[in-house]
Design an enzyme around this catalytic site. Structure first.
Site: not given
Ligand code: NAD
Length: 283
Positions: A52, A96, A119
């Site tokens: 990422k 994460q 997200d």
């Protein structure tokens, strides 16, 4: 059969995003910023975060990774998120997953400002998506959606079967297909006749986590098959779809690897840029 090349579509999307970032930088005198919080030293999480970070840098985003040891107190993480919520140089915050057991995942998700929730897991974004309002859409289903739309512009009236009902994949995927006027069937571990449901589908999105669950004789010809699964097996990484069998029948299919995976990361970059634009819409 057409192979839907996620790697290629993701590379094209990243090129477009790079251009957009350079225009935004010129207009606002600052770059969209993505901050990732990584807790502990689980190898897959480390790999995902590295990917990422690399992708963010490549399109010109300002990216930062904040690392905590496994034993970090929940309060310290929540305080850091509050701080990032107020930080004007940060457009997107991603924690994460998975988290260590002593940290409450829902509390973490709900602490992220919805406007910076890249997200799309915050209940506000989940609710907005299901109500058809503007929201941040979770990266993997968004990637699947863009792949389907690249291949087939008009989805109205199509029968779509989503296999798997996770908050991460199945449920948001269902919302996106509904918005396109598909007739959507969501299936899961308790579905009685999964093969029968799949046989009615014009579009199948499989997000289960069972290697090669969807077989060749579950799919009619003219079906578009999107395989979200990433499963480690003795013969390497495979999806949730038996690629060799299904690719002989389906109209189009995504490979694993090289299908949905690259789109997920590209969509994270897209979401960060969208958050930046919304946060800076008054300037
Ligand atoms: P999950 O474990 O949260 O959910 C799996 C879903 O599958 C559940 O809703 C369950 O009801 C359903 N299911 C289980 N057994 C079933 C069966 N026999 N028949 C029908 N449905 C069944 O999984 P997830 O987080 O949604 O991930 C699914 C897969 O996608 C995994 O392989 C994961 O590694 C992969 N994944 C890929 C990406 C990507 O970028 N490509 C991103 C996230 C997850």
């Amino acid at each position: 059969m057409i192979l839907i090349d996620g790697k290629k579509v993701a590379a094209e999307l990243r090129e477009e995003l790079k251009q957009e970032v350079s225009e935004l930088k010129a207009k606002h005198n600052k770059a969209p910023g993505l901050t990732v919080i990584l807790i502990g030293d689980m190898v897959p999480s480390q790999i995902y975060v590295r990917m990422k970070e690399k992708a963010a840098n490549e399109v010109g985003l300002k990216s930062e990774v904040i690392r905590y040891p496994e034993a970090v107190e929940e309060k310290a993480v929540l305080n850091k998120i509050e701080e990032l919520n107020k930080d004007e140089s940060v457009s997107g915050i991603l924690v994460q997953l998975p988290l260590p057991k002593h940290i409450d995942k829902q509390k973490v998700i709900e602490t992220i400002a919805p406007a910076k929730d890249v997200d799309g897991f915050h209940p506000i974004n989940v609710g907005n998506l299901s109500s058809g309002y503007e929201s941040t859409i979770p990266c993997t289903p968004l990637g699947c959606y863009l792949l389907i739309k690249k291949f087939e512009k008009n989805l109205s009236g199509k029968n779509a079967v989503v296999v798997g009902r996770s908050n991460l994949n199945g449920k948001p995927m269902t919302q996106l297909l509904l918005k396109e006027n598909c007739t959507v069937t969501i299936t899961h571990s308790k579905t009685k006749d999964l093969k029968g449901e799949c046989l009615k589908a014009d579009i199948i999105v499989a997000a289960v986590g069972i290697p090669e669950l969807v077989k060749g004789d579950w799919v009619k010809k003219d079906t578009i098959v999107i395989d979200v699964g990433i499963n480690k097996t003795d013969k390497g990484i495979v999806g949730d779809v038996a690629f060799d069998e299904v690719s002989k029948v389906a109209k189009a299919i995504t490979p694993v690897p090289g299908g949905v995976g690259p789109m997920t990361i590209a969509c994270l970059l897209k979401n960060t840029i969208e958050c930046f634009k919304r946060l800076n819409s008054q300037n």
